[in-house]
Scaffold this active site. Structure first.
Site, PDB file in Angstrom:
ATOM      1  N   HIS A  69      45.533  36.745 101.140  1.00 18.77           N
ATOM      2  CA  HIS A  69      45.140  36.202 102.436  1.00 18.77           C
ATOM      3  C   HIS A  69      45.917  34.947 102.802  1.00 18.77           C
ATOM      4  CE1 HIS A  69      41.839  39.076 102.212  1.00 18.77           C
ATOM      5  NE2 HIS A  69      42.042  39.097 103.507  1.00 18.77           N
TER       6      HIS A  69
ATOM      7  N   ARG B 151      39.676  37.772 111.944  1.00 16.78           N
ATOM      8  CA  ARG B 151      39.031  37.727 110.619  1.00 16.78           C
ATOM      9  C   ARG B 151      37.959  36.632 110.633  1.00 16.78           C
ATOM     10  NH1 ARG B 151      44.615  39.044 109.020  1.00 16.78           N
ATOM     11  NH2 ARG B 151      44.571  40.770 107.537  1.00 16.78           N
TER      12      ARG B 151
ATOM     13  N   ARG C 292      36.066  41.098 113.744  1.00 16.78           N
ATOM     14  CA  ARG C 292      35.592  41.787 112.546  1.00 16.78           C
ATOM     15  C   ARG C 292      34.455  40.969 111.944  1.00 16.78           C
ATOM     16  NH1 ARG C 292      39.554  42.602 107.536  1.00 16.78           N
ATOM     17  NH2 ARG C 292      39.291  40.386 107.181  1.00 16.78           N
TER      18      ARG C 292
ATOM     19  N   GLU D 283      39.907  51.448 105.728  1.00 19.50           N
ATOM     20  CA  GLU D 283      40.713  50.739 104.723  1.00 19.50           C
ATOM     21  C   GLU D 283      40.363  51.172 103.307  1.00 19.50           C
ATOM     22  OE1 GLU D 283      40.203  46.497 104.999  1.00 19.50           O
ATOM     23  OE2 GLU D 283      38.083  46.650 105.424  1.00 19.50           O
TER      24      GLU D 283
ATOM     25  N   ASN E 299      46.340  47.065 104.213  1.00 20.52           N
ATOM     26  CA  ASN E 299      46.426  46.203 103.024  1.00 20.52           C
ATOM     27  C   ASN E 299      45.462  46.712 101.955  1.00 20.52           C
ATOM     28  OD1 ASN E 299      47.935  44.771 104.848  1.00 20.52           O
ATOM     29  ND2 ASN E 299      46.334  43.286 105.285  1.00 20.52           N
ATOM     30  N   ASP E 300      44.227  46.947 102.379  1.00 22.08           N
ATOM     31  CA  ASP E 300      43.250  47.465 101.415  1.00 22.08           C
ATOM     32  C   ASP E 300      43.431  48.958 101.195  1.00 22.08           C
ATOM     33  OD1 ASP E 300      41.694  45.335 100.362  1.00 22.08           O
ATOM     34  OD2 ASP E 300      40.897  45.011 102.364  1.00 22.08           O
TER      35      ASP E 300
ATOM     36  N   ARG F 134      45.917  44.136  95.119  1.00 19.59           N
ATOM     37  CA  ARG F 134      46.900  43.609  96.073  1.00 19.59           C
ATOM     38  C   ARG F 134      47.349  42.192  95.741  1.00 19.59           C
ATOM     39  NH1 ARG F 134      43.226  43.174 101.629  1.00 19.59           N
ATOM     40  NH2 ARG F 134      44.555  41.475 102.301  1.00 19.59           N
TER      41      ARG F 134
ATOM     42  N   CYS G 265      45.682  47.454 111.912  1.00 20.94           N
ATOM     43  CA  CYS G 265      45.775  45.989 111.860  1.00 20.94           C
ATOM     44  C   CYS G 265      46.261  45.491 110.509  1.00 20.94           C
ATOM     45  CB  CYS G 265      44.441  45.346 112.232  1.00 20.94           C
ATOM     46  SG  CYS G 265      43.100  45.861 111.163  1.00 20.94           S
TER      47      CYS G 265
HETATM   48  C1  PEP Z   1      43.544  45.301 105.641  1.00 23.97           C
HETATM   49  O1  PEP Z   1      42.922  45.468 104.583  1.00 23.97           O
HETATM   50  O2  PEP Z   1      44.571  45.940 105.941  1.00 23.97           O
HETATM   51  C2  PEP Z   1      43.089  44.292 106.610  1.00 23.97           C
HETATM   52  C3  PEP Z   1      43.652  44.174 107.786  1.00 23.97           C
HETATM   53  O3  PEP Z   1      42.099  43.453 106.217  1.00 23.97           O
HETATM   54  P1  PEP Z   1      42.320  42.207 105.204  1.00 23.97           P
HETATM   55  O4  PEP Z   1      43.774  42.054 104.974  1.00 23.97           O
HETATM   56  O5  PEP Z   1      41.688  41.034 105.841  1.00 23.97           O
HETATM   57  O6  PEP Z   1      41.573  42.672 103.977  1.00 23.97           O
HETATM   58 MG    MG Z   2      40.935  44.646 104.370  1.00 20.13          MG
END
Ligand code: PEP
Ligand code: MG
Length: 549
Positions: free
Chosen positions: A185, A293, A329, A428, A451-452, A462, A499
């Site tokens: 993050h 976020r 979110r 995700e 990302n997740d 990650r 996203c």
């Molecule tokens: C993701 O997981 O792709 C996402 C946008 O949420 P975050 O990166 O905040 O977990």
């Molecule tokens: Mg995520």
């Protein structure tokens, strides 16, 4: 001169002196001891704060001049103020721990300043809060963040995401996360704030002796150069000028529609984590916010943010966006975003643990407060609500019940809210992607969080930089899940966006456009780049199968 290789987090160049940050923040909740002990804790912390304001004053006078340094003098005087001390003492008498007593005293004084007519006095409201925060940080032992008082490059092993916000962006020209990860993050934040940043640097250990050394961050190549010679400095000065020119050229895409060469139109939105990024979203001409976020509001608080506080925050963002869609979110707390007042249990595998919607199901009161704030704020703009980390239909049904409960209460109480607020979910997890046909029946939109989705599909933490070779965002398993999700959304007649970080990847944008994705949301810094990339794509010529292999 010595150079080290790392990974690119956000492109750009920085040529400045290094400031080292050498510690992690530890968060813990205190139990009230005795009035005498709590007051002594406060008094000791305040004295330390006074010393640090004095040091800052001297340093800033030298580097920035008397006028700018004056702020720290004011801070010192305010920290010593007897009215402030009386308020803290009164709060401690009410059995508040020193941390809460200081926060509440600062809050009270700041409200008092705000109520005054004089503009100078009004401005003191922010100062008193900052002083309170400094003392609380000392009490919590989180006062180790270095003060950045001149243009600098921050070098650290890693950094809590919220800490990055605490630095003055204007002076923070580069960040090096020696052990950090490009998917964390704090990395996402660095991109949002457009700070040239590299992570996972090979062969360099964090050492206080780096403090004050001149360095170059070449975040277009992922390189850190220590003590560059004159020739290198000149070369990077030129490269930096050139880079700035390229960014300026992108401005020609401001005001243009997001459309492919063959006329497929979609929306390019921006991801944000705080209200103060909205100005940048508008500057970069994003058509909306695709991911706010909201958990960063929680991360920056010392206690659960109240409905009123959240309402004001969301209202401000919605108003500033002037009717453009804002997808907020609900809080995604847990995993690498822990907040001490949530009292989350220790977990062996936090990414697979008690996180976001899972917390909400055990603690619906916390989500209800956020939903009430959101629906109240919905009158101030075009709000959509999005739920993260969904794996089942039951979770969506649970959230919808809470939304309905809030709406019913508001109807009874006569509280106005927008009846057209859309409710969507993040896709995700592989589970959500695989049952996206069923999930689509319950919601108004999807947004794919790559990302997740990548982390869970590839069973790759990650945050673990040892797994960078395995963490392949182009893995056909991930691309298949993306394709399935977009197709299922469209079959059900709902829009699907993305996203996650993959959304702005030039290799993937043709694939997404070819699948007729409805929206791409990325850090503001990439909005115009994505629009430019889209303008060069002919969706009819995209070979989707080639991506999936
Ligand atoms: C993701 O997981 O792709 C996402 C946008 O949420 P975050 O990166 O905040 O977990
Ligand atoms: Mg995520």
């Amino acid at each position: 001169m010595k150079s080290y290789n790392g990974k690119i987090v956000f492109e750009g160049y920085a040529i400045d002196e290094i400031v080292v940050y050498s510690d992690e923040i530890e968060e813990h909740k205190r139990i009230f001891t005795t009035q005498q002990q709590e007051f002594t804790r406060f008094d000791v912390a305040r004295k330390k704060a006074v010393v640090s304001f004095t040091e800052l004053y001297i340093e800033a006078t030298e580097k920035l001049g008397e006028k700018q340094a004056d702020l720290f003098k004011t801070h010192r005087l305010m920290a010593e103020d007897l009215d402030f001390e009386d308020l803290v003492r009164a709060n401690i008498a009410k059995q508040q721990v020193a941390e809460d007593a200081v926060t509440n005293a600062a809050e009270e004084l700041s409200k008092m300043f705000l109520s005054l007519d004089d503009a100078y006095m009004k401005a003191r409201a922010a100062d008193v809060k900052e002083i309170g925060q400094t003392i609380v940080n000392i009490l919590l032992g989180v006062d180790k963040l270095p003060q950045i008082v001149k243009p600098s490059i921050l070098v650290c092993n890693d950094l809590p995401a919220a800490a990055l916000m605490k630095f003055n962006r204007k002076l923070l020209n580069g960040v090096v996360l020696l052990k950090g990860n490009v998917n964390s993050h704090v990395a996402i934040f660095a991109r949002t704030l457009e700070i040239p940043t590299i992570a996972a640097v090979d062969g360099l250990e964090l050492d206080p002796s780096l403090n004050g050394k001149l360095a170059v961050v070449d975040a277009t190549k992922g390189t850190l150069i220590l003590e560059p010679d004159k020739k290198t400095i000149d070369k990077y000065d030129d490269l930096n000028d050139q880079y700035i020119q390229e960014l300026l050229a992108l401005k020609s895409f401001i005001g243009k529609p997001s459309i492919t060469k063959d006329g497929f139109k979609l929306k390019v939105y921006a991801n944000i984590a705080s209200a103060y990024e909205v100005a940048n979203v508008l500057k970069k001409d994003a058509e909306g916010v695709g991911l706010f976020r909201s958990e960063f509001i929680y991360l920056q608080s010392n206690d659960y943010p109240t409905e009123e506080m959240q309402y004001n925050y969301y209202k401000e963002v919605l108003e500033e966006m002037e009717g453009k869609e804002v997808v907020i979110r609900t809080f995604d707390i847990g995993a690498d975003k822990k907040v001490f007042y949530f009292n989350l249990p220790y977990e062996e595998n936090p990414a697979l643990g008690f996180r976001s919607i899972r917390i909400c199901r055990k603690r619906p009161d916390v989500l209800l407060t956020q939903l009430r704030a959101l629906y109240r704020a919905s009158m101030s703009g075009k709000l959509s609500i999005m739920i993260p980390m969904i794996v089942s239909e039951e979770e969506v049904i649970f959230v919808k019940k809470l939304c309905n409960q809030v709406k019913m209460e508001f109807m009874k109480e006569g509280v106005p809210f927008d009846k057209d607020v859309k409710l969507g979910i993040m896709i995700e997890t592989p589970a959500a992607a695989l049952i996206s046909d069923r999930l689509a029946k319950h919601v108004d939109f999807f947004s794919i969080g790559t990302n997740d989705l990548s982390q869970y599909t590839l069973a790759c933490d990650r945050l673990n930089s040892n797994l960078d070779d395995t963490f392949d965002p182009y893995h056909s398993a991930i691309l298949k899940l993306i394709k399935l999700t977009i197709e299922n959304a469209h079959k059900a007649g709902i829009p699907c966006g993305m996203c996650g970080e993959l959304a702005r990847d030039p290799h993937i944008i043709p694939f997404l456009a070819g699948l007729h994705i409805d929206e791409i949301s990325c850090s503001s810094a990439y909005v115009l780049k994505v629009r430019k990339a889209l303008s060069q794509i002919d969706t009819k010529k995209v070979n989707i199968d080639k991506y999936i292999k």
